[in-house]
Design a protein around this motif. Sequence first.
Motif, short mmCIF file in Angstrom:
data_model
loop_
_atom_site.label_atom_id
_atom_site.label_comp_id
_atom_site.label_asym_id
_atom_site.label_seq_id
_atom_site.Cartn_x
_atom_site.Cartn_y
_atom_site.Cartn_z
N ASP A 173 0.85 -1.20 -0.03
CA ASP A 173 0.01 0.05 -0.13
C ASP A 173 0.80 1.19 0.08
OD1 ASP A 173 -2.01 1.95 -0.02
OD2 ASP A 173 -2.81 1.20 2.10
N ARG A 175 0.56 4.19 -1.31
CA ARG A 175 -0.08 5.25 -1.31
C ARG A 175 -0.09 5.85 0.31
NH1 ARG A 175 -5.68 7.47 -4.18
NH2 ARG A 175 -5.52 9.19 -2.65
N THR A 176 -0.41 4.97 0.99
CA THR A 176 -0.93 5.12 2.61
C THR A 176 0.61 5.35 3.05
OG1 THR A 176 -2.69 3.93 2.49
CG2 THR A 176 -2.29 4.87 4.38
N LEU A 177 1.42 4.58 2.74
CA LEU A 177 2.63 4.62 3.38
C LEU A 177 3.19 6.02 3.02
CD1 LEU A 177 4.76 1.18 3.12
CD2 LEU A 177 3.36 2.31 5.10
N GLU A 179 1.93 8.87 2.21
CA GLU A 179 1.15 9.83 2.96
C GLU A 179 1.78 9.80 4.74
OE1 GLU A 179 -3.06 9.35 2.13
OE2 GLU A 179 -2.83 10.33 0.35
N ALA A 180 1.68 8.68 5.03
CA ALA A 180 2.35 8.81 6.51
C ALA A 180 3.62 9.35 6.58
CB ALA A 180 2.39 7.28 6.84
N ALA A 181 4.66 8.98 5.25
CA ALA A 181 5.81 9.57 5.53
C ALA A 181 5.80 11.01 5.37
CB ALA A 181 6.76 8.79 4.50
N GLN A 182 5.11 11.50 4.51
CA GLN A 182 4.61 12.98 4.26
C GLN A 182 4.52 13.73 5.38
OE1 GLN A 182 2.07 12.74 0.86
NE2 GLN A 182 3.42 14.11 -0.42
N ALA A 186 8.72 13.94 5.61
CA ALA A 186 9.52 13.39 4.79
C ALA A 186 9.37 14.08 3.16
CB ALA A 186 9.44 11.92 4.59
N ASN A 187 10.46 14.13 2.56
CA ASN A 187 10.27 14.90 1.19
C ASN A 187 10.41 13.44 0.32
OD1 ASN A 187 12.85 14.06 0.93
ND2 ASN A 187 13.57 16.06 1.25
N THR A 190 13.36 11.15 0.38
CA THR A 190 13.53 10.33 1.57
C THR A 190 12.43 9.26 1.51
OG1 THR A 190 13.84 12.40 2.82
CG2 THR A 190 13.55 10.51 4.13
N ARG A 194 13.97 5.66 1.60
CA ARG A 194 13.69 5.05 2.94
C ARG A 194 12.44 4.21 2.91
NH1 ARG A 194 15.22 8.06 7.89
NH2 ARG A 194 14.70 5.96 8.50
N VAL A 195 11.54 4.52 2.27
CA VAL A 195 10.20 4.00 2.67
C VAL A 195 9.97 2.77 1.30
CG1 VAL A 195 7.74 3.97 2.90
CG2 VAL A 195 9.42 5.61 4.13
N PRO A 198 13.04 -0.05 -0.21
CA PRO A 198 13.07 -1.14 0.76
C PRO A 198 12.02 -1.94 0.90
CG PRO A 198 13.73 1.07 1.92
CD PRO A 198 13.09 1.37 0.69
N ASN A 199 10.83 -1.34 0.78
CA ASN A 199 9.72 -2.45 0.87
C ASN A 199 9.33 -3.15 -0.58
OD1 ASN A 199 8.92 -2.18 3.54
ND2 ASN A 199 8.36 0.00 3.22
N ASN B 73 4.21 17.76 4.04
CA ASN B 73 5.25 17.72 4.89
C ASN B 73 5.78 18.75 5.58
OD1 ASN B 73 6.39 18.66 2.61
ND2 ASN B 73 7.96 17.16 2.39
N PHE B 81 -3.79 6.60 10.52
CA PHE B 81 -4.73 6.23 9.25
C PHE B 81 -5.28 4.88 9.86
CE2 PHE B 81 -1.23 8.35 7.64
CZ PHE B 81 -1.50 8.83 6.58
N PHE B 87 5.56 1.61 8.73
CA PHE B 87 6.81 1.06 7.67
C PHE B 87 7.17 -0.29 7.98
CE2 PHE B 87 7.46 5.79 8.33
CZ PHE B 87 6.68 6.06 7.15
N VAL B 102 14.09 12.36 10.06
CA VAL B 102 13.83 13.38 8.91
C VAL B 102 14.21 14.75 9.47
CG1 VAL B 102 12.03 14.27 7.40
CG2 VAL B 102 11.97 11.86 7.75
#
Lengths: 277, 353
Positions: A173, A175-177, A179-182, A186-187, A190, A194-195, A198-199, B73, B81, B87, B102
């Motif tokens: 998923d 998309r949600t990841l 948004e969570a990072a944003q 995170a830019n 990143t 980083r997200v 790796p996945n 951000n 959510f 992650f 970050v």
Amino acid sequence: MSVLARLRKIPFWSWVWFILGVLYFILPLYATLDFSLRMQRDTLGFRSYEKAFADPQFIKTFTYSITLAIATIIASIILIVPTAYWIRLRLPEARRIVEFITLLPFVIPAIILVFGLIRVYSAPFKIPFTDVVLLQSLTTFKFGTNILVVAGYMVLGLPYMYRSVDTGMRTVDVRTLTEAAQSLGANWLTIIVRVILPNLRAALLSGALLTFAIVVGEVVLASFLGVPAFGPYLFLLGQHRAYEPAALSFVTFLLTWVAMGIIQLVTGGQGQAAGAH
Amino acid sequence: MAFLEINNISKSFGKVEVVKDFKLQVERGEFVSFLGPSGCGKTTTLRIVAGFEPPSSGRIVVNGEDITNKPPNQRDVGMVFQAYALFPNMTVAGNIGFGLQVAKKSSAEIKKRVAEMLELIHMSDFGGRYPYQLSGGQQQRVALARALALSPQVLLLDEPLSALDAKIRVALRSEIRSIQRKLGITAVYVTHDQEEALSLSDRVVVMHNGEIEQVGTPFEIYNFPQTAFVANFVGTLNAVSAEVIDPASHTLRVEGMNIQAAQGLDGKQRGDKVMLAIRPERLSFESEGKKANLLDCTIENITFLGSIVRVQVLIGDSRLDMDTFNNPFLELPKIGDKVKITCSREAVLILNH
Ligand SMILES: Nc1ncnc2c1ncn2[C@@H]1O[C@H](COP(=O)(O)OP(=O)(O)OP(=O)(O)O)[C@@H](O)[C@H]1O
Ligand SMILES: [Mg+2]
């Protein structure tokens, strides 16, 4: 439940089909192996393997194909990961058309692809209505041809690469990841480094290994573009020799199986992890 | 000026307007819920506050600063959510520390903050685990800690409990509330579960078709619903149509019987049709003329629900539900009995539309 008890629960006919399937795959392989070991009359031995490996052409074409495969994999990842990511994130409506495009290589034979490439790129590319050359004819020099071959292989590998990347993105998923990072500040860089990447490890690996297998065995594109690749070499060898091609085929088989094993190991581990919820 | 201002937000996808002129002022430290049926625009509104969707029009202001055009951000807004969105490639500690990393905090500082957060969610021993090694409830607590680690100005939660089973849902709901109180953080919580909204919130925003139906404390929303939609959506309710008899004395007629409301009938005239609402628990069997309104009815059905007993009665052609406390020493009437039921004037609500 013990493994044995579990095996007993599998219905009889499932076993029959399973064994037939295994025979279908194993028998030719076994025949090839057996044949390749009989170069010397009445003894089993690795003579044919020694001879095949000793041929300088083998080393040359094999390293060349491996290099091409690696270049193809890198270029495909650079092209496909951002594309699939953007479609998941912002352009879900473009998904069907892109999926259709990625399936085209299954429908259109490689021979058509190669003639198309030759037609378009054997003439220098000029700005329309002028004589200013923008791009040299790619087929006339080595590096240019290599670019064409890699581009062609990217097309051939597209269905596999795109599908594994896209499936990988669906399972985690993205998309949600994203948004969570944003929301955690995170830019884009990143997030991707980083997200997302790796996945996607397992997905990228399986795409890469399938691409590898395709590139190393490919004949049509390589011979029509006249590059010294492993596929055409094996093909030629097959016309002049008996035992060595069998030996090399078996080695290629083995390589593919090892590759599959690696995919299983990596993705299987993840599947178990996901199942632990 | 309020801490979080959602000023006249509208949002259209293509031709469909899914959020219409949404206005809300949230005070610092307040816990506000958006409550409404599926598809009413709760998530969309929340995503506009988070910056994941641009509004078609309107402004979002946090602490006096207009953040409408800021990317997500840079908003200093935390988000939790429904699907946890941890992650998978990072440990619990890695997840909680992600935002701090970050933000280029020192590793000592990150370590300290992560430990604090783990303490806060009572998961100090879980820092080294991966998300797939946690239960759903634990994952959501980690997601909460991750969102709070950066001490955001506003915390947004989009149905954070709906993927969990009932028991954990109730436990985690009070945990979320107590953490929110402890930190004094401003929170907006989206849910379609009225019990969740009523039990958690300082104020509830009831939404319907992209519009706000009513904003109020859980007490106000439950006891004084202003529209038929709110009355029906929040709690169970008997709605019956009535005719105005005498606006001056607030008298109405229901199925041939007079009933009086405490609420005024401003602007209504004799003969106007209105909708009345009475909560089941406000009705009771007649007892020595205590209450103003007496209604003749027939018992149609009796359902035992544990601590309460739900009695269905027929008044003319209208069916009403009545809840009474289960009292083992009190005999209930039988089905088919003719009885009188009663309610106070205050229990009679007149709905606007
Ligand atoms: N990206 C989008 N494109 C088009 N329509 C959308 C998009 N996102 C949401 N919608 C539509 O907007 C409306 C409101 O959706 P929203 O997700 O805000 O509802 P919700 O109140 O959160 O519902 P639920 O309780 O089911 O989560 C729905 O009709 C939905 O179909
Ligand atoms: Mg929603």
